[in-house]
Design a protein around this motif. Structure first.
Motif, PDB file in Angstrom:
ATOM      1  N   SER A   1      37.605 -35.276   4.531  1.00 41.12           N
ATOM      2  CA  SER A   1      37.502 -36.715   4.710  1.00 41.12           C
ATOM      3  C   SER A   1      38.846 -37.316   5.081  1.00 41.12           C
ATOM      4  N   GLU A   2      38.749 -38.322   5.903  1.00 38.38           N
ATOM      5  CA  GLU A   2      39.917 -38.962   6.499  1.00 38.38           C
ATOM      6  C   GLU A   2      40.248 -40.226   5.721  1.00 38.38           C
ATOM      7  N   VAL A   3      41.537 -40.512   5.639  1.00 38.49           N
ATOM      8  CA  VAL A   3      41.968 -41.761   5.021  1.00 38.49           C
ATOM      9  C   VAL A   3      42.867 -42.484   6.017  1.00 38.49           C
TER      10      VAL A   3
ATOM     11  N   ILE B   1      44.389 -49.226   1.905  1.00 40.29           N
ATOM     12  CA  ILE B   1      43.962 -47.842   2.110  1.00 40.29           C
ATOM     13  C   ILE B   1      42.455 -47.800   2.271  1.00 40.29           C
TER      14      ILE B   1
ATOM     15  N   PRO C   1      39.299 -45.112   3.028  1.00 41.51           N
ATOM     16  CA  PRO C   1      38.742 -43.801   3.334  1.00 41.51           C
ATOM     17  C   PRO C   1      37.633 -43.970   4.362  1.00 41.51           C
TER      18      PRO C   1
ATOM     19  N   ARG D   1      45.869 -40.092   7.186  1.00 40.46           N
ATOM     20  CA  ARG D   1      46.231 -39.111   6.168  1.00 40.46           C
ATOM     21  C   ARG D   1      45.048 -38.198   5.893  1.00 40.46           C
TER      22      ARG D   1
ATOM     23  N   SER E   1      35.405 -47.656  -2.237  1.00 42.07           N
ATOM     24  CA  SER E   1      35.723 -46.249  -2.433  1.00 42.07           C
ATOM     25  C   SER E   1      37.139 -46.075  -2.933  1.00 42.07           C
TER      26      SER E   1
ATOM     27  N   VAL F   1      40.601 -43.822  -3.783  1.00 36.54           N
ATOM     28  CA  VAL F   1      41.440 -42.770  -3.236  1.00 36.54           C
ATOM     29  C   VAL F   1      42.416 -42.331  -4.317  1.00 36.54           C
TER      30      VAL F   1
ATOM     31  N   GLU G   1      45.911 -40.286  -4.930  1.00 31.41           N
ATOM     32  CA  GLU G   1      47.088 -39.762  -4.246  1.00 31.41           C
ATOM     33  C   GLU G   1      47.887 -38.944  -5.260  1.00 31.41           C
TER      34      GLU G   1
ATOM     35  N   PRO H   1      40.075 -38.794  -1.041  1.00 32.88           N
ATOM     36  CA  PRO H   1      39.130 -39.881  -1.273  1.00 32.88           C
ATOM     37  C   PRO H   1      38.024 -39.380  -2.197  1.00 32.88           C
TER      38      PRO H   1
ATOM     39  N   ARG I   1      44.453 -45.492  -5.713  1.00 36.57           N
ATOM     40  CA  ARG I   1      44.603 -46.554  -4.720  1.00 36.57           C
ATOM     41  C   ARG I   1      43.232 -47.081  -4.326  1.00 36.57           C
TER      42      ARG I   1
END
Lengths: 247, 247
Positions: A26-28, A36, A38, A198, B26, B28, B30, B38, B198
């Motif tokens: 999964s892309e953030v 931020i 996702p 990210r 959603s 996240v 880190e 995510p 986050r």
């Protein structure tokens, strides 16, 4: 100036590569105000087949003809569909891994190239495709206009752009509304979002991605030799513009 | 020392609050090595009803009895279920917004309190619940042992802990494996992950969250007056320990 992407900066390509390898991905997206986001459906959507595309994507394909340049082709979903239809398609992306995956999936003409480095001789293309919100790759008002002039030179007389973006103002998210105001205060377009991608430990460079309303898009096109033919709306803030070359 | 959480640091609570308000949400996570993860199902899972819980969560509830302390109760899913069953439940969380939501959802006893600040008189609880991987709130080997001794003082003779964690070593992700090695090199437990939450523009403080294998858990418990009764496994690396108070 060709910017070479280091492997550790190619977060987008690494994500596409991992998904291609069958991994959970999964892309953030991180914006420069710390927001931020996702994009859970990201990697899966990049590989979707025609029948699973949103309807505005499917409709847009009817406007693509002749020799095609697909800018920011990602994993090649649009290029591969068009190639299968018999069109002559070149997919480009600044991500070496995305291009690698496009080739492995069967795209015959695929090349690592960022939008800044595009250079083709006059009349090379009949259609330029910028799907997946890739109108955003224009980056800014000035850069968009400069690139549109370049696109004019390298396309045929009746060429078209098929370009997708998001109307950034169709939101009630207070963080987004504040960001648009802040952008305008510092002389940027409201939807000129400075972001980076990210994925796991991979972090892309910061880059400007341009989201525009229909009115803003019209202003950008003015005097560049391109004009809107029609818009194809989606069920959300995304839309596709069919843009025709004048003369 | 009571650490007051500022609203802008309460990313977890803001996320729970937004989901409670019906917004798309959603989370996240880190990690301090730059790894970004995510947790798409996060907010939804925090509100899930008993019938939608994973089976190891449902099974674990049979071990809860008497007067209950739910540490890190979040949106109150376990506390509310137990309260409905007729148990006397106190839910605590260091997030003011999570506690607010728990109360709005009907939890009668809910209090803003972090695990570090727990203080109750002897014999206050028959069961301490640490679900949702909240064995992790122990933070480190030393802190876990100190808190387990405190828990021993404030529970009844036949008290239990019902605590969930993740075996960090059940992975083939090279970034995770490297992180475990690096942790051990600097004298931390392999799964002592330093993370922050986050959500939109909200960023929590960095904190240590402790993921342990079954063997590591046994080592932590040794000599604290607590011992494993049994483990309840899931279909992934998560598991729940039923831990009994000795004498």
């Amino acid at each position: 100036m060709v910017k070479t992407l280091k492997p550790e900066e190619d977060a987008y390509g690494q994500e596409i590569w991992a998904y291609y390898q069958g991994r959970e991905v999964s892309e953030v997206v991180e914006r420069d105000d710390g927001y931020i986001d996702p994009y859970a459906s990201g990697p899966k959507a990049y590989f979707a087949e025609f029948e699973d595309w949103p309807s505005h994507h499917r409709l847009a394909m009817d406007f693509v003809r002749g020799s095609v340049l697909d800018i920011g082709c990602g994993a090649g979903r649009h290029s591969l569909f068009l190639q299968k239809k018999g069109l002559d398609v070149l997919g480009i992306d600044n991500s070496p891994l995305a291009i690698e995956v496009s080739k492995l999936r069967g795209l015959k003409k695929a090349r690592v190239m960022s939008i800044e480095d595009i250079k083709f001789k006059s009349g090379s293309f009949d259609t330029i495709v910028m799907m997946g919100n890739n109108f955003g790759l224009f980056g800014s008002y000035e850069k968009a206009r400069k690139l549109l002039e370049k696109f004019h030179e390298m396309t045929s007389r009746n060429a078209r752009l098929v370009a997708e973006t998001v109307d950034p103002y169709k939101t009630d998210n207070p963080d987004h509304l504040r960001y648009h105001r802040h952008n305008k205060e510092r002389g940027r377009m409201g939807g000129q979002v400075r972001i980076r991608i990210r994925f796991r430990k991979y972090v892309s460079r910061w880059f400007d991605y341009l989201l525009v309303s229909k009115e803003e898009m019209k202003k950008i096109l003015r005097g560049t030799g391109w004009e809107i033919n029609q818009f194809i709306d989606s069920d959300n803030a995304q839309y596709i513009a069919i843009i025709e070359r004048m003369s």
